[in-house]
Design a protein around this motif. Structure first.
Motif, mmCIF file in Angstrom:
data_model
loop_
_atom_site.group_PDB
_atom_site.id
_atom_site.type_symbol
_atom_site.label_atom_id
_atom_site.label_comp_id
_atom_site.label_asym_id
_atom_site.label_seq_id
_atom_site.Cartn_x
_atom_site.Cartn_y
_atom_site.Cartn_z
ATOM 1 N N ALA A 33 0.780 -1.282 0.010
ATOM 2 C CA ALA A 33 0.166 -0.038 0.020
ATOM 3 C C ALA A 33 0.922 1.267 0.145
ATOM 4 C CB ALA A 33 -0.953 0.127 1.141
ATOM 5 N N GLY A 34 2.084 1.154 0.072
ATOM 6 C CA GLY A 34 2.969 2.339 0.252
ATOM 7 C C GLY A 34 3.065 3.083 1.554
ATOM 8 N N MET A 35 2.865 2.265 2.489
ATOM 9 C CA MET A 35 2.709 2.873 3.833
ATOM 10 C C MET A 35 3.567 2.057 4.850
ATOM 11 S SD MET A 35 -1.351 3.034 4.521
ATOM 12 C CE MET A 35 -2.541 3.699 3.032
ATOM 13 N N SER A 36 3.985 2.765 5.900
ATOM 14 C CA SER A 36 4.809 2.093 7.036
ATOM 15 C C SER A 36 3.690 1.389 7.785
ATOM 16 C CB SER A 36 5.202 3.185 7.986
ATOM 17 O OG SER A 36 3.958 3.761 8.559
ATOM 18 N N GLU A 37 4.238 0.339 8.467
ATOM 19 C CA GLU A 37 3.331 -0.583 9.322
ATOM 20 C C GLU A 37 2.213 0.183 10.273
ATOM 21 O OE1 GLU A 37 4.825 -4.571 10.820
ATOM 22 O OE2 GLU A 37 6.776 -4.009 10.021
#
Length: 362
Positions: free
Chosen positions: A145-149
């Motif tokens: 998703a192109g996000m950090s955890e």
């Protein structure tokens, strides 16, 4: 996204699944299935079901288990289920599947399709009971998703309204909003979808529109129906990437005549697209037309559970219909493919434009 990230809370997620999605009752035999990485949620759901008097059946897959089966099973094992697999599902009162996104492993698409076809009776038996589908926020899903955890955990919590004091009431608001949309859709027959690379018509007259309010998909936010199986005509380009059996398919294009896919291509993952269409005869017809309504999900994540709900998109599923919509298409496949209408797209009902650039006009 808020700068104050909400930490992912398995216990809150599990309570919503047990009480709202599954409506767990004492004595019910309920399957809880997911990947090993989702153990915190699987454990929380199991504890929640036990505390409500239900009888959970827990199945945890190791990473790559499905790929091992598809790759290594003999023809006899790959192409037929054991009778016990079917009888076990028939003995359930319901099921929960926890998606646990992980790095896919390449396996021959045709063998995956054969495995899916062989398991169709089990899938059909499971669909006749109450069921729900959700996702555990894995590190792979966050990266996809192109996000950090931390960002993805926050995204998942808010998408399920677990940032609200009363998530169930929030899903009730979704149900009411979608009911108003369905009231107009129910009066329509011909649906036309237009967007760059897309001009497709299909018929939905007499079919039932379902209000997806988080019971079966958590999170949700869509209305859907089963179009007439012989009605789709035209071309559709799917602008949101969609994963199928571990392969990401981008830029898929389908041409329909008389409801049947007559041409198919993709910019990436074309072999997987063609294998899906060749699974069985029903895989070349549509089983679902869905309209995403969730304004809280605005960017693609690479996961269909979220992406098909994006407000301002439509999705078409090749293959199996949901019987409650009146659809009768039968297939081992049910694969949702998404096109974005927010940038030059529109949706028309019997010639009247009811959505333009992703915004409803009704």
């Amino acid at each position: 996204m808020s700068t104050d990230l909400l930490p992912y809370a398995p216990d809150l997620h599990a309570a919503l699944l047990a009480d709202y999605c599954l409506s767990a009752a004492p004595g019910e035999r309920l399957l809880v299935a997911g990947g090993q990485e989702a153990t915190p949620l699987i454990r929380a759901v199991t504890r929640a079901l036990l505390s409500r008097g239900a009888r959970p059946v827990v199945r945890v897959d190791y990473p790559g288990q499905l790929e091992d089966f598809a790759e290594l099973a003999s023809d006899a094992v790959l192409d037929a289920i054991h009778p016990a697999d079917l009888s076990d599902v028939e003995a359930l009162d319901g099921s929960l599947r926890v998606l646990t996104p992980a790095e896919p492993r390449s396996v021959d698409a045709a063998r995956r399709a054969r495995l899916l076809a062989a398991n169709a009776p089990v899938a059909s038996a499971r669909a006749r009971k109450k069921w729900s589908l959700t996702l555990y926020p894995t590190a792979y899903a966050a990266a996809q998703a192109g996000m950090s955890e931390a960002q993805f955990g926050d995204f998942v919590m808010r998408a399920m309204f677990l940032d609200r004091a009363d998530p169930v009431a929030a899903w009730g608001e979704v149900r009411a909003t979608q009911a108003r949309i369905i009231e107009r859709l129910t009066r329509a027959d011909v649906v036309r979808i237009e967007a760059p690379g897309t001009d497709l018509t299909l018929r939905v007259g007499g079919r039932t529109w379902a209000n997806s309010d988080g019971k079966r998909n958590m999170p949700s936010g869509e209305v859907f129906t089963g179009p007439h199986e012989d009605s789709a005509d035209g071309i559709v380009t799917f602008t949101v990437p969609a994963e199928y059996q571990g392969v990401m398919v981008r830029g898929a294009r389908l041409e329909f005549r008389g409801g049947l896919v007559v041409n198919a291509s993709a910019d990436e993952g074309e072999a997987a697209l063609l294998a899906a269409l060749d699974t069985d005869p029903g895989a070349r017809r549509l089983g679902e037309l869905g309209i995403g309504t969730n304004g809280g999900i605005q960017v693609p994540t690479g996961n269909i559970l979220f992406d098909e709900k994006i407000g301002g998109t439509v999705h078409l599923a090749i293959g199996k219909s949901y019987p409650e919509t009146g659809g009768v298409n039968a297939s081992a496949v049910h694969w949702d493919l998404i096109t974005d209408l927010r940038h030059g797209g529109r949706l028309s009902l019997d010639g009247e434009v009811v959505q333009e650039n992703g915004q409803f006009l009704i």
